[in-house]
Design a protein around this motif. Structure first.
Motif, PDB file in Angstrom:
ATOM      1  N   GLY A  35      41.567  28.396  42.490  1.00  0.00           N
ATOM      2  CA  GLY A  35      41.147  29.491  41.621  1.00  0.00           C
ATOM      3  C   GLY A  35      40.987  28.984  40.201  1.00  0.00           C
ATOM      4  N   LEU A 105      42.197  34.211  38.022  1.00  0.00           N
ATOM      5  CA  LEU A 105      42.194  34.695  39.405  1.00  0.00           C
ATOM      6  C   LEU A 105      42.387  33.504  40.327  1.00  0.00           C
ATOM      7  N   ALA A 137      39.626  33.940  47.363  1.00  0.00           N
ATOM      8  CA  ALA A 137      39.392  33.938  45.921  1.00  0.00           C
ATOM      9  C   ALA A 137      37.960  34.335  45.583  1.00  0.00           C
ATOM     10  N   ARG A 140      37.256  38.069  46.262  1.00  0.00           N
ATOM     11  CA  ARG A 140      37.856  38.928  45.237  1.00  0.00           C
ATOM     12  C   ARG A 140      37.103  38.818  43.908  1.00  0.00           C
ATOM     13  N   ALA A 141      36.647  37.607  43.598  1.00  0.00           N
ATOM     14  CA  ALA A 141      35.813  37.454  42.397  1.00  0.00           C
ATOM     15  C   ALA A 141      34.518  38.250  42.549  1.00  0.00           C
ATOM     16  N   TYR A 144      35.007  41.871  41.765  1.00  0.00           N
ATOM     17  CA  TYR A 144      35.022  42.154  40.328  1.00  0.00           C
ATOM     18  C   TYR A 144      33.616  42.065  39.740  1.00  0.00           C
ATOM     19  N   ILE A 246      43.181  38.960  35.966  1.00  0.00           N
ATOM     20  CA  ILE A 246      42.259  39.956  36.520  1.00  0.00           C
ATOM     21  C   ILE A 246      42.956  41.287  36.757  1.00  0.00           C
ATOM     22  N   GLU A 247      44.255  41.260  37.018  1.00  0.00           N
ATOM     23  CA  GLU A 247      44.990  42.501  37.284  1.00  0.00           C
ATOM     24  C   GLU A 247      44.911  43.486  36.123  1.00  0.00           C
ATOM     25  N   GLY A 259      43.191  41.517  43.282  1.00  0.00           N
ATOM     26  CA  GLY A 259      43.900  40.653  42.350  1.00  0.00           C
ATOM     27  C   GLY A 259      44.176  39.290  42.954  1.00  0.00           C
ATOM     28  N   SER A 260      44.875  38.446  42.229  1.00  0.00           N
ATOM     29  CA  SER A 260      45.266  37.143  42.769  1.00  0.00           C
ATOM     30  C   SER A 260      46.106  37.358  44.028  1.00  0.00           C
TER      31      SER A 260
END
Length: 275
Positions: A35, A105, A137, A140-141, A144, A246-247, A259-260
């Motif tokens: 990440g 992240l 990862a 999740r990126a 966002y 990121i959270e 989130g992570s």
């Protein structure tokens, strides 16, 4: 032209699964992490300027390498010579990192926990840990990126041809087939579909350690990874307090799915509970 969110990625730890069973050791932090940082393409010039100004203040013409800085070794061995100068350097570095318009992240996998979960079922056929970490990862990126109406460019640090080719394959698989996990067990994380990933993932492009933002990704990754074992480690708390994770941009209900991710940490959590 689409507006782009860049995801600079670094790795820490060994990505190959263990050849022999790996028992849990409460005194060891054995993990693989992948990440780094998310940065809007339009914010990169300002981030590079702050990086350049920091390096100029300290007459640094070499990469800011996290391991060397933490251990005061090699090109950063001078940090071991003068505590006052070291404290000044670390404070300046921290201020610079926290002032950047970026978000940390990562996906962090506890190796003993991974081994305990999958050895009996898969033995030597266990996935490389980077397959799990990269898919989680990047997905999740991408969530966002969609949230802020951006396409996502993935920028891993170049390592070896074999490992780089693996990441390209994982990236292509995400675009064509979606996340590689069993649908029943992954449904709780609301994964993006293959179509959603295909329309969000813009490209994958490798960077070298000479890239300033790649170096910053390296510096962010370590405290995020260690937070799986020591959630109150000072650098992580500083990132958290400054809204550099990121959270900080997610609602409480979104953190578990966007989130992570700390994967296979059951043994760590069990030890914390004293079980």
């Amino acid at each position: 032209m689409p507006r782009i969110l860049n995801f600079y990625m670094d790795d820490s730890g060994t990505r190959a699964p263990n050849r022999e069973p790996l028992p849990y050791n409460k005194n060891a932090r054995e993990f693989f992490a992948l990440g780094g940082v998310l940065i809007d393409e339009d914010a990169e010039a300002a981030a590079r300027k702050l990086y350049d100004e920091f390096c100029a203040r300290w007459s640094i013409s070499y990469p800011l390498h996290s391991v060397e800085i933490r251990h005061r070794q090699e090109r950063f061995s001078w940090l071991a010579l003068d505590r006052f100068e070291r404290d000044k350097f670390m404070s300046d570095l921290s201020r610079t990192l926290l002032s950047l318009d970026i978000l940390g992240l990562a996906c962090v996998i506890d190796r003993p926990g991974y081994d305990a979960r999958y050895r009996e079922q898969y033995g030597y056929r266990q996935w490389h840990l980077c397959q799990t970490a990269f898919a989680i990862a990047v997905e999740r990126a991408a969530k966002y990126a969609r949230k802020i109406d951006r396409k996502l460019r993935v920028l891993p640090e170049r390592t070896s041809k074999v490992d780089d080719d693996r990441l390209v394959r994982y990236y292509d698989d995400l675009r064509t087939s979606g996340p590689p996990f069993a649908k029943d067990s992954s449904a709780q994380y609301s994964p993006l579909t293959a179509n959603e990933l295909s329309e969000t993932l813009h490209e994958i492009r490798f960077k070298t350690k000479s890239s300033p933002i790649a170096q910053i990704a390296d510096l962010y990754l370590w405290p995020i990874a260690i937070a799986g074992y020591a959630p109150r480690n000072r650098p992580y708390v500083a990132l958290q307090s400054s809204g550099r994770l990121i959270e900080s941009r997610l609602t409480p209900s979104q953190i578990d799915v966007a989130g992570s991710k700390y994967s296979c940490f059951e043994l760590v959590r069990r030890h914390r509970r004293g079980c």
